[in-house]
Each structure stands twice: as C-alpha cells, then as structure tokens.
Design a protein around this motif. Structure first.
Motif, mmCIF file in Angstrom:
data_model
loop_
_atom_site.group_PDB
_atom_site.id
_atom_site.type_symbol
_atom_site.label_atom_id
_atom_site.label_comp_id
_atom_site.label_asym_id
_atom_site.label_seq_id
_atom_site.Cartn_x
_atom_site.Cartn_y
_atom_site.Cartn_z
ATOM 1 N N GLY A 228 49.038 11.231 86.389
ATOM 2 C CA GLY A 228 48.866 12.465 85.627
ATOM 3 C C GLY A 228 48.238 13.528 86.520
ATOM 4 O O GLY A 228 47.620 13.231 87.535
ATOM 5 N N GLY A 229 48.415 14.750 86.145
ATOM 6 C CA GLY A 229 47.885 15.842 86.955
ATOM 7 C C GLY A 229 46.678 16.470 86.295
ATOM 8 O O GLY A 229 45.773 15.779 85.843
ATOM 9 N N ILE A 230 46.706 17.765 86.206
ATOM 10 C CA ILE A 230 45.537 18.478 85.689
ATOM 11 C C ILE A 230 45.910 19.255 84.427
ATOM 12 O O ILE A 230 47.088 19.466 84.139
ATOM 13 N N LYS A 231 44.908 19.658 83.698
ATOM 14 C CA LYS A 231 45.138 20.558 82.571
ATOM 15 C C LYS A 231 44.772 21.961 83.018
ATOM 16 O O LYS A 231 43.779 22.162 83.725
ATOM 17 N N VAL A 232 45.574 22.898 82.639
ATOM 18 C CA VAL A 232 45.261 24.302 82.930
ATOM 19 C C VAL A 232 44.828 24.941 81.611
ATOM 20 O O VAL A 232 45.182 24.465 80.531
ATOM 21 N N SER A 234 45.230 28.252 80.673
ATOM 22 C CA SER A 234 45.957 29.420 80.169
ATOM 23 C C SER A 234 47.360 29.452 80.764
ATOM 24 O O SER A 234 47.641 28.781 81.761
ATOM 25 N N VAL A 235 48.217 30.238 80.139
ATOM 26 C CA VAL A 235 49.577 30.405 80.644
ATOM 27 C C VAL A 235 49.524 31.042 82.033
ATOM 28 O O VAL A 235 50.285 30.690 82.933
ATOM 29 N N LEU A 238 48.819 28.478 84.540
ATOM 30 C CA LEU A 238 50.004 27.635 84.693
ATOM 31 C C LEU A 238 51.019 28.298 85.625
ATOM 32 O O LEU A 238 51.527 27.678 86.565
ATOM 33 N N LYS A 241 49.881 28.190 89.188
ATOM 34 C CA LYS A 241 50.054 26.869 89.809
ATOM 35 C C LYS A 241 51.518 26.629 90.180
ATOM 36 O O LYS A 241 51.822 26.123 91.260
#
Lengths: 249, 309
Positions: A228-232, A234-235, A238, A241
């Motif tokens: 799994g990666g990361i949570k961002v 806000s749009v 995102l 990234k």
C-alpha cells in the motif's frame, strides 16, 4: 424441451480463501460450501424457461463427491424437477467432467444444456465448451440473454467490446454470464419439498468414462502482496503526486 | 518444441494482445507458427507474418470462419495443431470461447489464464478469484493454453518476415450462425489496452452518476471500467467489468472511484503501475493496494480532480 443444468459445488463466495501452510492447496477444512454463483444463474434461467412454458422439465446434474447432493438439493429447492449426481472421488478435471456429462446427456437427450461460465474455485472457464465439442453442439457462451424460437436458440453473448448474438440449432449449450438474470432465493416450503424430489446417483463406470487427471498442481501460494502507499489529504496533493512523483499524468 | 499461436484479430488487423501471447510463446521457446482464421483476414495474416520470431503463418480465409464461430474454428485449430507441442491463445472472450473446444477435440485438458511460464510444461495461473496462485504441470501430449496478456510484456510488432500459407479446409459444423453484434463504438481507448483506466464502483450510486467520471477520463484519454458490484447493480454494462470474472487490466494509472476493493476486483487490476483510490470509507480495502489514497466524497473530489488535471 427438457433442460439440463450442470452445477458445481464450490467454496461459498463470501469465504476468505487461505492457502495451506504446506503450499499443497487452499484450505477447505470446515469451510462453507455452496452452489457456484454462475451455476445459480444457470438454474434460474432453466426454471424461468419452465415457468414460461418453454421447458418441460429441469434436470440438475453435478459431478463430484457425495456431498454434492447438498447443492443438488439447493437446485431442487430453486425449482429443478429432479437431480442426478455422477459420484466421483473428489472433483475431476474439466475434460473428464465434460465426458461424464456427455454420458448423462446421451441417456437423457435434453434440448438445452446450461452451464455457469466458470467456477469460482478453479476459474477455468472450460467445461461447457468442452462438453459442447464432445456432443457436437453449438454453444452460446457468456450469455446475457437466451431466447428459444422453435428449434433455434438465440443467445446474446458478452464479448470483448460489446454484445454478439448467435443462433444455435437445438440441442444447444449455453454458459451464463452475470447479467443473464438475478437468481431467486429458495423459500422454506420449497426447501422442504426439495427433500422429496428424486435424486439419482450414477458412477463413471456406468457411463463408461475413465476419469483421468493430466494437470498436476505442484504448488499453491498466496498472490504477491502489493504494498500500500500513502493517503493524500486533498485533490490538489493527489494531482501533485501524480504529476511530480509518479509522473503518470 | 513447436508452438501454434492462434492470433486474436478482427480480420483487418491483429489485436495487440497477440503480441503478449507471442511473448509467452517465446518464453516457452521453440518454433512458432501463427494461425489466422477469419473471413477476409489477409491483412491480419500479413501483420502476423511481420511478427519477429515467427517461422510460418497459416491463413484460413473462408466465409465459415467469419466472426470466428467456435464451432467452426475449433476443428480447424485442432487439425492445424497436429505436430505441435503447444497451442496458445489470449485469455480473451474469443480464446475462452474457442480453446476449450479445441482441447476437447484433441482429447486433452487445458491450462487457462497463465501468468508465467516456468518450463515447457509448467505454468503459473491464478485461481480462487486471484486469492491463490497455482503452479501446474500438464502431462498432455499437446498443451492447450490461454495467456493472461497483462502478465507478459508485448513482443515487438515488426522485424520478422514469415511466409503466409493458405489453409484450404473449411469446417462448417452447421450448428451455429452469427446473427448480429453491438460493438460499442468507443471514443476512448479499449479497456485492456488503455494507458489510463478510470473505474467506478457501487459508491457511484447510479449509472447516471458514471457521467462524472467521463470528464476525468476525457482529459486523461482513459478507458472507463467498473467493479462487479457496479455491474451487478445494473449501473453499467458487463463489458466494463474489471476483475477476475471480467477484464484483466494493467495500465500505467488506474483510478478507482467509489470501489471498496473486493478481492475479485483487485485480481483484475492490481498489476497496474500506479493505483489511485478515491473512497469516503477510510477502511475500504482498496486503500491497502493504492499508491495514493484520497478519503473523500467522490461527488466533490471527482469534479475537482477534473478541473485540476
């Protein structure tokens, strides 16, 4: 027209599958078993054909160990008139299953044979087509619509990119896809009635079929885990990234 | 070893998945013959002749092979399989339809949906909806195999110059005929070939709501997909389904919107290079596989995403 429905006993689709520690197979000890979901759709289609007066009799057929009687009783509770179990040690490989079903087909001479498109355990997607080849019948695989018009079975198929309709000469083979129908639930009175419906048992010897396994499973392992990666938050983050880190947009 | 590769094509051109199947054939090794069966399929056969490492192309061009009806094509493939150790095709709806018929005519079992070649007779394949991977060994005289195309990097499309040999035989089983087809005219790339895929799940709430994904898909030139839950709910047609029982995709960017991440869906997309998940449930399993997760209401996040890319 007599309709055959081939059904398979499989792990219940809600059960989380685990691989045995010795990597020999998946662990099915004390696991809930059920009718393969695509086969439930097949039963429903056959029962609807009977309810609309197009089918005269619905016969559910299974190949496997004696426990498959449970799933045949389910088919009877859902509206099949009678059931046949071809009893084997374990579950034979698709070519043998197709040959055994061909043996029953030759005895019973149905006008339509309905299969699920694949079982959710082996995921082969083979048996219906193999049976059709052995019986020399036309096949409507991955069906989303079945219409009977006299001696012709029109099947609309889910194919890559859209839908294709083929006309098959009866007797014919249909394998079901998801959207063909929505299977009903068995009512309690029907479950009780199903206990009295006929369920016959046949053997491979009686059908003159030699059950052979030519595919050996050497090892079973869980799929590679994806990290799994990361949570961002806000749009905006995102998009940043995707543009600057992953560089995919 | 000698491999018969059944080309995936639409008569006019080869489907790109043929290149992935060719890569699988090269991993097995040996001589490779490509069979192109269809009606007016000369152009596809010429394209097959240009594939690198192909020694011969067999072209069966006849009206009975139009639309590649399995009942007619399977006996042709079984006949052409004589002398070959393997018969390979894509695990496409076409391959799934025809190859088991071929295997039955050859009186052999079949290995479906391989994801790796371990040796000439041993392959890996997912089963139990992708929850387990089996290594299987076939002892059949002819190995009939379908290939999961996303598991093999495509071979180049050019570089070879094989001879094209016409096959004269026309098998007409006389039990089936083509009536019509509704192939969705795509303004977008095809799902299995797209660089970017935008998929919606049950969280979309309705088929109508899938429209909000279109803006994002348009901007990224993406194909649109869906989870089985969205198909089951009747939001979208089944040909959009990504998953073990639908299409297997591996794009560079996969954006999952309102998809919880059932294992059967993950089985169809987890080989994507970058996975983005947008879901309001922060515990949704999709976040365990996503490179970038955004916990948000999709009805706000998706229009915002569209305006920012």
């Amino acid at each position: 027209m007599k309709v055959f429905v081939a059904i398979k006993r499989v792990i219940d689709y809600n059960v989380k599958v685990r691989v045995k520690a010795d990597n020999s197979d998946v662990d099915l000890t004390n696991v809930k078993m059920a009718v393969n979901p695509f086969c439930e759709i097949a039963i429903e289609e056959a029962v609807r054909l009977k309810e609309s007066g197009q089918a005269t009799e619905v016969v559910a057929v299974a190949v496997g160990p004696s426990q498959c009687q449970e799933q045949l009783r389910t088919a009877l509770a859902l509206g099949a008139d009678r059931a046949i179990l071809v009893e084997t040690d374990g579950f034979p490989q698709p070519l043998s299953v197709a040959k055994l079903l061909k043996g029953v087909y030759d005895q019973e001479q149905p006008g339509l044979v309905i299969f699920g498109k694949q079982s959710i355990d082996a995921d082969n997607n083979q048996t219906g087509q193999m049976f059709a080849a052995l019986a020399g019948l036309g096949q409507g695989t991955f069906a989303s619509k079945v219409e009977i018009a006299g001696d012709t079975v029109n099947v609309t198929r889910e194919v890559d990119g859209g839908l294709q309709t083929v006309a098959l000469k009866a007797p014919a083979v249909v394998t079901t896809d998801l959207r063909l129908n929505e299977p009903r639930y068995a009512s309690l009175p029907n479950i009780m009635k199903a206990k009295k419906k006929p369920l016959d048992t046949l053997t491979p010897e009686a059908l003159g079929v030699e059950v052979k396994a030519t595919i050996e499973t050497l090892r079973v392992e869980p799929p590679a885990e994806r990290q799994g990666g990361i949570k961002v938050d806000s749009v905006e983050a995102l998009v940043d990234k995707l543009k600057n880190e992953a560089k995919v947009i | 070893m000698s491999i018969l590769l059944v080309a995936e094509h639409n008569d006019a051109a080869l489907n790109p998945v043929t290149l992935n199947v060719l890569a699988a054939a090269q991993a097995i090794g040996g001589d490779i013959t490509v069979l192109v069966a269809g009606e007016g399929c000369g152009a596809a056969a010429e394209a097959a002749a240009a594939l690198p490492g192909v020694s011969k192309v067999l072209c069966a061009d006849a009206a009975v092979y139009g639309k590649q009806l399995a009942e007619n094509v399977a006996p042709l493939i079984a006949e052409a399989a004589a002398g070959h150790s393997h018969v390979l095709s894509a695990h496409s709806t076409n391959g799934k339809n025809t190859m088991p018929r071929v295997a039955a005519l050859l009186d052999v079992n079949m290995v479906s949906d391989i994801i790796s070649v371990e040796s000439e007779d041993t392959f890996k394949r997912p089963f139990y909806a992708g929850n387990a991977i089996a290594t299987v060994k076939s002892s059949d005289a002819v190995k009939v195999v379908t290939v999961r195309h996303t598991a093999f990097d495509p071979a180049p499309a050019t570089g070879g110059s094989a001879a094209v040999e016409a096959l004269g035989s026309a098998h007409d089983a006389g039990v089936s005929s083509f009536v019509n087809e509704e192939i969705v005219k795509l303004d977008r790339p095809e799902l299995t070939a797209a660089r970017v895929v935008v998929s919606g799940g049950r969280g979309m709430g309705s088929g109508e709501n899938f429209k909000i994904l279109e803006g994002v898909a348009d901007k990224l030139n993406a194909a649109m997909g869906a989870s089985r839950a969205a198909v089951d709910a009747g939001f979208v047609p089944n040909d959009m389904q990504v998953g073990q029982t639908g299409k297997i995709v591996a794009p560079e960017l996969y954006i999952a919107v309102g998809i919880s991440g059932a294992i059967q869906h993950l089985a169809g997309m987890k080989d994507s290079k970058v996975i983005v998940a947008i879901n309001k449930d922060e515990d949704a399993p999709i976040f365990q596989v996503a490179d970038y997760g955004l916990v948000a209401d999709l009805f706000q996040a998706v229009p915002e995403l569209e305006s920012q890319i």
